[in-house]
Design a protein around this motif. Structure first.
Motif, PDB file in Angstrom:
ATOM      1  N   VAL A 127     -21.916  16.388   3.684  1.00  0.00           N
ATOM      2  CA  VAL A 127     -22.811  15.418   4.297  1.00  0.00           C
ATOM      3  C   VAL A 127     -23.881  15.103   3.258  1.00  0.00           C
ATOM      4  N   ALA A 128     -24.108  13.820   2.999  1.00  0.00           N
ATOM      5  CA  ALA A 128     -25.160  13.412   2.066  1.00  0.00           C
ATOM      6  C   ALA A 128     -26.213  12.635   2.829  1.00  0.00           C
ATOM      7  N   SER A 129     -27.470  12.818   2.427  1.00  0.00           N
ATOM      8  CA  SER A 129     -28.564  12.103   3.075  1.00  0.00           C
ATOM      9  C   SER A 129     -29.559  11.627   2.031  1.00  0.00           C
ATOM     10  N   GLY A 130     -30.224  10.521   2.361  1.00  0.00           N
ATOM     11  CA  GLY A 130     -31.262   9.977   1.499  1.00  0.00           C
ATOM     12  C   GLY A 130     -32.541   9.824   2.292  1.00  0.00           C
ATOM     13  N   SER A 131     -33.675   9.912   1.592  1.00  0.00           N
ATOM     14  CA  SER A 131     -34.956   9.949   2.272  1.00  0.00           C
ATOM     15  C   SER A 131     -36.001   9.095   1.575  1.00  0.00           C
ATOM     16  N   LYS A 132     -37.057   8.804   2.312  1.00  0.00           N
ATOM     17  CA  LYS A 132     -38.218   8.093   1.773  1.00  0.00           C
ATOM     18  C   LYS A 132     -38.869   8.891   0.645  1.00  0.00           C
ATOM     19  N   ASP A 133     -38.657  10.209   0.609  1.00  0.00           N
ATOM     20  CA  ASP A 133     -39.245  11.054  -0.439  1.00  0.00           C
ATOM     21  C   ASP A 133     -38.497  10.934  -1.774  1.00  0.00           C
ATOM     22  N   SER A 134     -37.575   9.989  -1.867  1.00  0.00           N
ATOM     23  CA  SER A 134     -36.804   9.700  -3.093  1.00  0.00           C
ATOM     24  C   SER A 134     -35.837  10.815  -3.469  1.00  0.00           C
ATOM     25  N   THR A 135     -35.376  11.595  -2.495  1.00  0.00           N
ATOM     26  CA  THR A 135     -34.390  12.637  -2.773  1.00  0.00           C
ATOM     27  C   THR A 135     -33.099  12.343  -2.031  1.00  0.00           C
ATOM     28  N   ILE A 136     -32.033  12.872  -2.593  1.00  0.00           N
ATOM     29  CA  ILE A 136     -30.716  12.848  -1.955  1.00  0.00           C
ATOM     30  C   ILE A 136     -30.308  14.297  -1.786  1.00  0.00           C
ATOM     31  N   ALA A 137     -29.898  14.662  -0.583  1.00  0.00           N
ATOM     32  CA  ALA A 137     -29.444  16.033  -0.323  1.00  0.00           C
ATOM     33  C   ALA A 137     -27.959  15.998   0.014  1.00  0.00           C
ATOM     34  N   VAL A 138     -27.234  16.994  -0.459  1.00  0.00           N
ATOM     35  CA  VAL A 138     -25.807  17.138  -0.143  1.00  0.00           C
ATOM     36  C   VAL A 138     -25.644  18.502   0.521  1.00  0.00           C
ATOM     37  N   PHE A 139     -25.117  18.493   1.740  1.00  0.00           N
ATOM     38  CA  PHE A 139     -24.924  19.708   2.518  1.00  0.00           C
ATOM     39  C   PHE A 139     -23.432  19.936   2.716  1.00  0.00           C
ATOM     40  N   LYS A 140     -23.052  21.194   2.881  1.00  0.00           N
ATOM     41  CA  LYS A 140     -21.670  21.518   3.230  1.00  0.00           C
ATOM     42  C   LYS A 140     -21.684  22.109   4.625  1.00  0.00           C
ATOM     43  N   VAL A 141     -21.111  21.387   5.595  1.00  0.00           N
ATOM     44  CA  VAL A 141     -21.084  21.826   6.988  1.00  0.00           C
ATOM     45  C   VAL A 141     -19.737  21.509   7.622  1.00  0.00           C
ATOM     46  N   TYR A 142     -19.244  22.388   8.441  1.00  0.00           N
ATOM     47  CA  TYR A 142     -18.098  22.164   9.306  1.00  0.00           C
ATOM     48  C   TYR A 142     -16.920  21.426   8.655  1.00  0.00           C
ATOM     49  N   PRO A 143     -16.286  22.040   7.636  1.00  0.00           N
ATOM     50  CA  PRO A 143     -15.073  21.403   7.112  1.00  0.00           C
ATOM     51  C   PRO A 143     -14.017  21.347   8.212  1.00  0.00           C
ATOM     52  N   SER A 144     -13.189  20.305   8.212  1.00  0.00           N
ATOM     53  CA  SER A 144     -12.138  20.228   9.227  1.00  0.00           C
ATOM     54  C   SER A 144     -11.149  21.356   8.981  1.00  0.00           C
ATOM     55  N   LYS A 145     -10.508  21.781  10.037  1.00  0.00           N
ATOM     56  CA  LYS A 145      -9.632  22.950   9.956  1.00  0.00           C
ATOM     57  C   LYS A 145      -8.176  22.532   9.842  1.00  0.00           C
ATOM     58  N   LYS A 146      -7.870  21.772   8.807  1.00  0.00           N
ATOM     59  CA  LYS A 146      -6.484  21.403   8.559  1.00  0.00           C
ATOM     60  C   LYS A 146      -5.758  22.602   7.980  1.00  0.00           C
ATOM     61  N   LYS A 147      -4.499  22.740   8.359  1.00  0.00           N
ATOM     62  CA  LYS A 147      -3.709  23.873   7.877  1.00  0.00           C
ATOM     63  C   LYS A 147      -3.234  23.588   6.461  1.00  0.00           C
ATOM     64  N   ARG A 148      -3.354  24.614   5.635  1.00  0.00           N
ATOM     65  CA  ARG A 148      -2.845  24.504   4.270  1.00  0.00           C
ATOM     66  C   ARG A 148      -1.385  24.917   4.248  1.00  0.00           C
ATOM     67  N   LYS A 149      -0.733  24.641   3.142  1.00  0.00           N
ATOM     68  CA  LYS A 149       0.667  25.036   2.990  1.00  0.00           C
ATOM     69  C   LYS A 149       0.781  26.551   3.020  1.00  0.00           C
TER      70      LYS A 149
END
Length: 175
Positions: A127-149
């Motif tokens: 998840v990426a967000s931008g703000s009036k404070d001139s920063t961009i934040a990138v968060f890692k939350v809730y990856p989808s639970k797709k099954k791998r091989k």
């Protein structure tokens, strides 16, 4: 608080309705069988879930959630339609379950109003967000639970969410 849908091919309005008493600041929709499902955020800190039936030319409110008295700059539904995020005037990014509208996380990073939010690929949970404070934040939350091989006879799944409680700040990077 009015919302309308217009068909460019038919050159006419195909659905309209009133969702809120307050101005609508942001809308995010996904296609459904009869039309669309979506969420709107407003100036008073309310999120409204709605559906649109293009056959009946009708917009219907389903549920409202008020989380504070500060407004919402943007609402964004993740590509897999399981969660959505809001960028708020209270400096926070909030993550919600799209089905129940339960708040899942509050992401605290910005020192001024958050103006935008968007998701990366669902499998990565970014998840990426931008703000009036001139920063961009990138968060890692809730990856989808797709099954791998299958690997060596065992089924691998992607890791779960970072920061399970709503007040925990998931990992983030300053860009």
């Amino acid at each position: 608080g009015h919302i309308g849908f217009y068909s460019l091919t038919a050159a006419r309005s195909i659905a309209k309705g009133t969702l809120e008493k307050q101005p609508v600041m942001s809308v995010s929709c996904i296609p459904s069988k009869a039309g669309a499902l979506g969420f709107v955020g407003g100036a008073l800190g309310e999120i409204t879930a709605f559906s649109v039936d293009f056959n009946q030319e009708k917009v219907e409110t389903h549920k409202k959630v008020k989380y504070g008295d500060k407004g919402i700059s943007e609402v964004k539904i993740r590509h897999d339609s399981r969660i959505f995020a809001t960028a708020g005037w209270d400096h926070r990014i909030r993550i919600f379950n799209a089905k129940s509208m339960e708040q899942l996380a509050i992401l605290k990073y910005h020192s001024q109003s958050a103006f935008c939010v968007d998701f990366g690929p669902s499998s990565e949970g970014l998840v990426a967000s931008g703000s009036k404070d001139s920063t961009i934040a990138v968060f890692k939350v809730y990856p989808s639970k797709k099954k791998r091989k299958k690997k060596e006879g065992r089924q691998q799944k992607e890791p779960g969410a970072v920061g399970g409680k709503s007040n925990d700040a998931p990992e983030h990077k300053k860009v």
